[in-house]
Motif scaffolding. Structure first.
Motif, mmCIF file in Angstrom:
data_model
loop_
_atom_site.group_PDB
_atom_site.id
_atom_site.type_symbol
_atom_site.label_atom_id
_atom_site.label_comp_id
_atom_site.label_asym_id
_atom_site.label_seq_id
_atom_site.Cartn_x
_atom_site.Cartn_y
_atom_site.Cartn_z
ATOM 1 N N LEU A 1 1.042 -0.979 -0.051
ATOM 2 C CA LEU A 1 0.073 -0.300 0.392
ATOM 3 C C LEU A 1 0.899 1.511 0.262
ATOM 4 N N GLU A 2 2.063 1.612 0.878
ATOM 5 C CA GLU A 2 3.001 2.280 1.193
ATOM 6 C C GLU A 2 3.186 3.050 -0.492
ATOM 7 N N ASN A 3 3.831 1.639 -0.750
ATOM 8 C CA ASN A 3 4.600 2.037 -2.357
ATOM 9 C C ASN A 3 3.422 2.198 -3.380
ATOM 10 N N GLN A 4 1.861 2.369 -3.665
ATOM 11 C CA GLN A 4 0.886 2.360 -4.530
ATOM 12 C C GLN A 4 0.981 3.852 -3.935
ATOM 13 N N TYR A 5 0.784 3.830 -2.591
ATOM 14 C CA TYR A 5 0.719 5.793 -2.266
ATOM 15 C C TYR A 5 1.413 6.364 -3.635
ATOM 16 N N LYS A 6 2.593 5.697 -2.589
ATOM 17 C CA LYS A 6 4.075 6.733 -3.234
ATOM 18 C C LYS A 6 3.957 6.720 -4.802
ATOM 19 N N GLN A 7 3.715 5.976 -5.484
ATOM 20 C CA GLN A 7 3.423 5.667 -6.192
ATOM 21 C C GLN A 7 2.442 6.572 -7.480
ATOM 22 N N GLN A 8 0.890 7.081 -6.830
ATOM 23 C CA GLN A 8 0.344 8.245 -7.012
ATOM 24 C C GLN A 8 1.074 9.447 -6.768
ATOM 25 N N GLU A 9 1.244 9.790 -5.999
ATOM 26 C CA GLU A 9 2.682 10.826 -5.573
ATOM 27 C C GLU A 9 3.538 11.522 -6.463
ATOM 28 N N ASN A 10 4.059 10.498 -6.809
ATOM 29 C CA ASN A 10 5.336 10.641 -8.117
ATOM 30 C C ASN A 10 4.400 10.951 -9.278
ATOM 31 N N GLU A 11 3.136 10.137 -9.671
ATOM 32 C CA GLU A 11 2.163 9.999 -10.538
ATOM 33 C C GLU A 11 1.859 11.502 -10.864
ATOM 34 N N GLU A 12 1.786 12.103 -9.779
ATOM 35 C CA GLU A 12 1.423 13.384 -9.673
ATOM 36 C C GLU A 12 1.828 14.817 -9.714
ATOM 37 N N LEU A 13 3.508 14.305 -9.134
ATOM 38 C CA LEU A 13 4.000 15.425 -9.233
ATOM 39 C C LEU A 13 4.362 15.289 -10.698
ATOM 40 N N LYS A 14 4.733 14.436 -11.136
ATOM 41 C CA LYS A 14 4.512 14.522 -12.510
ATOM 42 C C LYS A 14 3.206 15.262 -13.843
ATOM 43 N N LYS A 15 2.694 15.483 -13.142
ATOM 44 C CA LYS A 15 1.235 15.902 -13.610
ATOM 45 C C LYS A 15 1.595 17.746 -13.340
ATOM 46 N N ASN A 16 1.324 17.758 -11.986
ATOM 47 C CA ASN A 16 2.542 19.245 -12.044
ATOM 48 C C ASN A 16 3.604 19.804 -12.959
ATOM 49 N N GLU A 17 4.436 19.187 -12.696
ATOM 50 C CA GLU A 17 6.040 19.505 -13.719
ATOM 51 C C GLU A 17 5.435 19.591 -15.365
ATOM 52 N N LEU A 18 4.350 18.806 -16.070
ATOM 53 C CA LEU A 18 4.125 18.991 -16.775
ATOM 54 C C LEU A 18 3.473 19.712 -16.850
ATOM 55 N N SER A 19 2.267 20.821 -16.183
ATOM 56 C CA SER A 19 1.299 21.420 -16.370
ATOM 57 C C SER A 19 1.899 22.639 -16.549
ATOM 58 N N VAL A 20 3.178 22.986 -15.903
ATOM 59 C CA VAL A 20 4.228 24.042 -15.090
ATOM 60 C C VAL A 20 4.997 24.438 -16.599
ATOM 61 N N VAL A 21 4.920 22.788 -17.154
ATOM 62 C CA VAL A 21 6.228 23.033 -18.790
ATOM 63 C C VAL A 21 5.159 23.706 -19.544
ATOM 64 N N ASN A 22 4.304 23.087 -19.577
ATOM 65 C CA ASN A 22 2.885 22.870 -20.972
ATOM 66 C C ASN A 22 2.830 24.711 -20.525
ATOM 67 N N ALA A 23 2.543 25.219 -19.526
ATOM 68 C CA ALA A 23 2.444 26.933 -19.052
ATOM 69 C C ALA A 23 3.176 27.658 -20.000
ATOM 70 N N GLN A 24 4.580 27.153 -19.419
ATOM 71 C CA GLN A 24 6.019 27.821 -20.090
ATOM 72 C C GLN A 24 5.746 28.467 -21.372
ATOM 73 N N ILE A 25 4.858 26.633 -21.605
ATOM 74 C CA ILE A 25 5.204 26.651 -23.367
ATOM 75 C C ILE A 25 4.135 27.991 -24.276
ATOM 76 N N ALA A 26 3.062 27.642 -23.427
ATOM 77 C CA ALA A 26 2.404 28.569 -24.095
ATOM 78 C C ALA A 26 2.201 30.040 -23.861
ATOM 79 N N PHE A 27 3.177 30.485 -22.906
ATOM 80 C CA PHE A 27 3.225 32.259 -22.688
ATOM 81 C C PHE A 27 4.915 32.549 -23.570
ATOM 82 N N ASP A 28 5.292 31.482 -24.106
ATOM 83 C CA ASP A 28 6.487 31.586 -24.520
ATOM 84 C C ASP A 28 6.511 32.160 -26.491
ATOM 85 N N ASN A 29 5.400 30.732 -26.588
ATOM 86 C CA ASN A 29 4.505 30.718 -27.220
ATOM 87 C C ASN A 29 3.096 32.308 -27.624
ATOM 88 N N LEU A 30 3.027 32.549 -26.648
ATOM 89 C CA LEU A 30 2.518 34.191 -26.389
ATOM 90 C C LEU A 30 2.816 35.127 -26.712
#
Length: 218
Positions: free
Chosen positions: A173-202
């Protein structure tokens, strides 16, 4: 810690727009950082400063909750030092105040802190009880960090008690929750990158538009 201290240094520069509660949150971040670095004296200084500062807040609920949070974190530093006599009343107050304030995150944190308190004293049954309570609260309110903490505690307790099936269950269970947290962190990092790309394009589009306007004027 370095950025937090810089922020505190500039606190008095703008008395009009500053938010006293941001000051409390900043103290908490620095105190928690020192606690995680196993520097209990420094952590206690910042949490004691929270108790002093929050007493000036106009909302009794906020004052009560953050006084409890600060005491709980001071209690956690005493637990890490093995000073259980000093830790006990602070941790119990933390849990009681969190319940009275209806703050589920701090209820789960306090329960895990008490589980750790008893775990370090090798009182495994009561430690497991607090960890199980924290797990139930964390599941109901989707508190991922506390899900990880409570399952880790339960896995270790059952391993020590040689309850292998339960130990493996909570370890998985601990490993499952850790994996979920890592996936959420990756999503957040991707959102930041996409926002930066959108800003640069603008910005690029604005530059092209301005260049077009300048050509038309000439």
């Amino acid at each position: 810690i370095a950025y937090g201290k810089e922020g505190l240094k500039t606190w008095n520069l703008d008395s009009v727009h500053r938010d006293p509660r941001v000051y409390i949150f900043q103290l908490d971040l620095i105190g928690a950082s020192y606690r995680n670095l196993n520097k209990p004296d420094s952590a206690r200084w910042f949490y004691n400063h929270i108790i002093t500062s929050v007493s000036n807040d106009t909302d009794p609920w906020f004052t009560k909750l953050w006084t409890g949070i600060a005491k709980g974190n001071i209690g956690r530093t005493y637990t890490s030092e093995g000073n259980f006599e000093a830790a006990a009343p602070l941790l119990n107050t933390y849990l009681q105040v969190s319940r009275e304030c209806g703050d589920w995150l701090n209820i789960a944190i306090a329960q895990n802190a008490l589980s750790t308190f008893y775990y370090k004293q090798k009182k495994y049954n009561i430690a497991a009880s607090f960890a199980a309570e924290a797990l139930a609260v964390a599941k109901e309110h989707a508190l991922n960090a506390e899900l990880i903490s409570s399952t880790a505690l339960l896995a270790n307790i059952y391993r020590i008690q040689r309850n292998i099936d339960s130990a493996f269950y909570y370890y998985e269970l601990e490993n499952q929750y850790k994996q979920q947290e890592n996936e959420e962190l990756k999503k957040n990092e991707l959102s930041v990158v996409n926002a930066q790309i959108a800003f640069d394009n603008l910005q690029h589009s604005l530059i092209l538009a301005q260049a077009s306007v300048n050509r038309e004027k000439s």
